[in-house]
Motif scaffolding. Structure first.
Motif: not given
Length: 176
Positions: A22-36
């Motif tokens: 997992l790279r930084l952009f992956d964590w941003f995407f995962i964070g977006h889904v979790a936040w939503t």
């Protein structure tokens, strides 16, 4: 049917998640889904929010992770884009007689097979019926076709763009 496919896809990607760095952009995407998903849980009633969060997770996170796991090489991405272009051509070929006659051939065949009937309100724009091809609504069909242009343009050579772009434009126009 699409959610069933995504649930099956989940079980296909779970064993391979360990291979994914997992790279930084992956964590941003995962964070977006979790936040939503958390937002759904806070805003909507419990039963509705759990369904919405589960659907969102399946439709966004599972598809994203499957793409990251299975599309490793550029030729794989190009092959998918080529398939999308072929699907635009097929859907455009289905939409053309529909736009001219207003008769939804693909839906009639689907209804004969499944018994499910979609009720359409025929609309005429720019002198043609708004075609749906094998989609549920003309907007969905048009978005599918239009969104392929950038991908196809990017992977095509200049001489290929001369005929591919107008095909996509025509297919999109048929959704009026």
């Amino acid at each position: 049917a699409s959610r069933t496919y995504l649930i099956i896809l989940t079980f296909l990607i779970l064993p391979r998640l360990g291979e994914l760095k997992l790279r930084l952009f992956d964590w941003f995407f995962i964070g977006h889904v979790a936040w939503t998903c958390v937002a759904f849980l806070l805003i909507y009633p419990v039963g509705q929010s759990i369904e919405m969060a589960g659907s969102y997770g399946l439709e966004f996170l599972v598809v994203y992770l499957a793409t990251r796991i299975f599309f490793i090489h550029i030729y794989q991405i190009r092959a998918v884009i080529w398939l999308i272009f072929i699907l635009v051509c097929v859907s455009g070929a289905i939409a053309l007689p529909e736009a001219l006659t207003g008769f939804r051939y693909a839906h009639e065949i689907g209804e004969a097979i499944t018994g499910i009937k979609y009720h359409f309100r025929p609309e005429i724009r720019m002198g043609i019926y708004r075609a749906t091809s094998f989609f549920e609504h003309p907007i969905l069909y048009g978005v599918f076709c239009a969104s392929s242009l950038g991908l196809v343009w990017f992977v095509s050579k200049p001489f290929q763009r001369i005929y591919r772009a107008p095909i996509i434009a025509l297919a999109t126009w048929l959704s009026a």
